[in-house]
Design a protein around this motif. Structure first.
Motif, mmCIF file in Angstrom:
data_model
loop_
_atom_site.group_PDB
_atom_site.id
_atom_site.type_symbol
_atom_site.label_atom_id
_atom_site.label_comp_id
_atom_site.label_asym_id
_atom_site.label_seq_id
_atom_site.Cartn_x
_atom_site.Cartn_y
_atom_site.Cartn_z
ATOM 1 N N MET A 98 -47.608 5.495 -46.432
ATOM 2 C CA MET A 98 -47.335 4.247 -47.145
ATOM 3 C C MET A 98 -48.437 3.955 -48.164
ATOM 4 S SD MET A 98 -44.499 2.989 -45.840
ATOM 5 C CE MET A 98 -44.483 1.213 -46.073
ATOM 6 N N LYS A 99 -48.059 3.357 -49.259
ATOM 7 C CA LYS A 99 -49.038 2.896 -50.238
ATOM 8 C C LYS A 99 -48.680 1.472 -50.644
ATOM 9 C CE LYS A 99 -46.530 4.736 -54.248
ATOM 10 N NZ LYS A 99 -46.585 5.584 -55.451
ATOM 11 N N ARG A 100 -49.636 0.784 -51.236
ATOM 12 C CA ARG A 100 -49.397 -0.585 -51.659
ATOM 13 C C ARG A 100 -49.297 -0.640 -53.190
ATOM 14 N NH1 ARG A 100 -52.710 -5.307 -49.214
ATOM 15 N NH2 ARG A 100 -54.275 -4.504 -50.670
ATOM 16 N N VAL A 101 -48.327 -1.429 -53.665
ATOM 17 C CA VAL A 101 -48.157 -1.592 -55.099
ATOM 18 C C VAL A 101 -48.148 -3.079 -55.435
ATOM 19 C CG1 VAL A 101 -46.861 0.555 -55.384
ATOM 20 C CG2 VAL A 101 -45.639 -1.570 -54.905
ATOM 21 N N HIS A 113 -49.483 -7.754 -53.309
ATOM 22 C CA HIS A 113 -49.078 -6.369 -53.054
ATOM 23 C C HIS A 113 -48.083 -6.261 -51.891
ATOM 24 C CE1 HIS A 113 -52.831 -5.897 -55.318
ATOM 25 N NE2 HIS A 113 -52.377 -4.707 -55.665
ATOM 26 N N PRO A 148 -46.204 -2.980 -49.327
ATOM 27 C CA PRO A 148 -46.229 -1.550 -48.992
ATOM 28 C C PRO A 148 -44.908 -0.872 -49.340
ATOM 29 C CG PRO A 148 -45.837 -2.845 -47.018
ATOM 30 C CD PRO A 148 -46.051 -3.836 -48.140
ATOM 31 N N VAL A 189 -44.686 6.544 -49.903
ATOM 32 C CA VAL A 189 -45.552 7.273 -50.840
ATOM 33 C C VAL A 189 -44.750 7.883 -51.977
ATOM 34 C CG1 VAL A 189 -47.161 9.204 -51.057
ATOM 35 C CG2 VAL A 189 -47.238 7.744 -49.024
ATOM 36 N N THR A 190 -43.555 8.333 -51.687
ATOM 37 C CA THR A 190 -42.747 9.028 -52.709
ATOM 38 C C THR A 190 -41.835 8.064 -53.485
ATOM 39 O OG1 THR A 190 -41.026 9.508 -51.058
ATOM 40 C CG2 THR A 190 -42.758 11.153 -51.380
ATOM 41 N N SER A 191 -41.885 6.790 -53.155
ATOM 42 C CA SER A 191 -40.992 5.833 -53.815
ATOM 43 C C SER A 191 -41.356 5.674 -55.287
ATOM 44 C CB SER A 191 -41.066 4.467 -53.117
ATOM 45 O OG SER A 191 -40.665 4.571 -51.769
#
Length: 228
Positions: A1-4, A190, A192, A195-197
């Motif tokens: 997961m990443k945060r944007v 932000h 979550p 990752v590939t989104s």
């Protein structure tokens, strides 16, 4: 997961300013104490924030633009069915209920609140307590229109309170049942994602900030300069 980044700083500032100012207006408006002058000042400031938010809805960052809400309206029925099916199936982390920005029902609430708040603030500009204070536009409307606007100004606060309670309940539903951290996202901006989104890059447009704050400031200076 990443945060944007989803909610840039103008969206967050406008949101929380309106929360504080709305609470202040409700308290001063419904109190038995004489807070009329403070109530008026809070209403004026709120109108400035609302003007800024409306302009930013056209010129602002991606997820706060009104066109995103308009494009989501055709998905209201489908999204509502997804929510009810998820609740019925007791799914606590149904990804289908989550959206990066506002979900379709959230946009309905955004437009409803902005519309009714605008009506409340406009009606307040024509309002009078029949003793000491007359709204700055009081002399520019007929008696029938003034009476209609006065009734509107008395009724709308309760409607707005009901909508706010519904809004908070929906947020808590997503927080508790669907494990979607909406409140903290409106604080730091932000959310979550996978990752590939592939998601839109949120930027704060300088033109949108300058126009929204500039027009709001001019509006407030003019409004506070009017005789009452």
């Amino acid at each position: 997961m990443k945060r944007v980044l989803v909610w840039d700083w103008p969206i967050r500032v406008f949101h929380w300013l309106m929360v504080v100012l709305f609470l202040g207006m409700i308290i001063t408006g419904k109190s038995e104490e004489d807070y009329l002058e403070l109530h008026i000042d809070l209403g004026y400031v709120f109108s400035g924030v609302l003007v800024a938010r409306i302009i930013y809805g056209f010129l602002g960052s991606y997820h706060g633009q009104f066109k995103q809400g308009l494009s989501s309206f055709k998905k209201i029925r489908l999204y509502t069915m997804v929510v009810f099916k998820s609740l019925k199936a007791h799914k606590n982390d149904d990804q289908r209920t989550k959206r990066l920005g506002h979900n379709p029902l959230g946009w309905v609430m955004v437009f409803a609140l902005i519309t009714l708040l605008s009506m409340q603030l406009i009606s307040g500009l024509f309002f009078t307590d029949d003793i000491f204070w007359y709204g700055p536009f009081y002399d520019y409307a007929s008696d029938d229109v003034l009476e209609l606007l006065a009734q509107l100004h008395r009724i709308l606060p309760d409607v707005l309170i009901a909508l706010v309670i519904l809004h908070i309940s929906a947020v808590l539903l997503h927080e508790v049942r669907f494990k979607e951290k909406l409140i903290i996202a409106m604080i730091h901006g932000h959310k979550p994602i996978g990752v590939t989104s592939d998601v839109p890059l949120v930027k704060t447009p300088r033109v949108g900030v300058v126009m929204s704050l500039g027009v709001s400031l001019v509006w407030l200076i003019w409004l506070f300069s009017l005789p009452s």
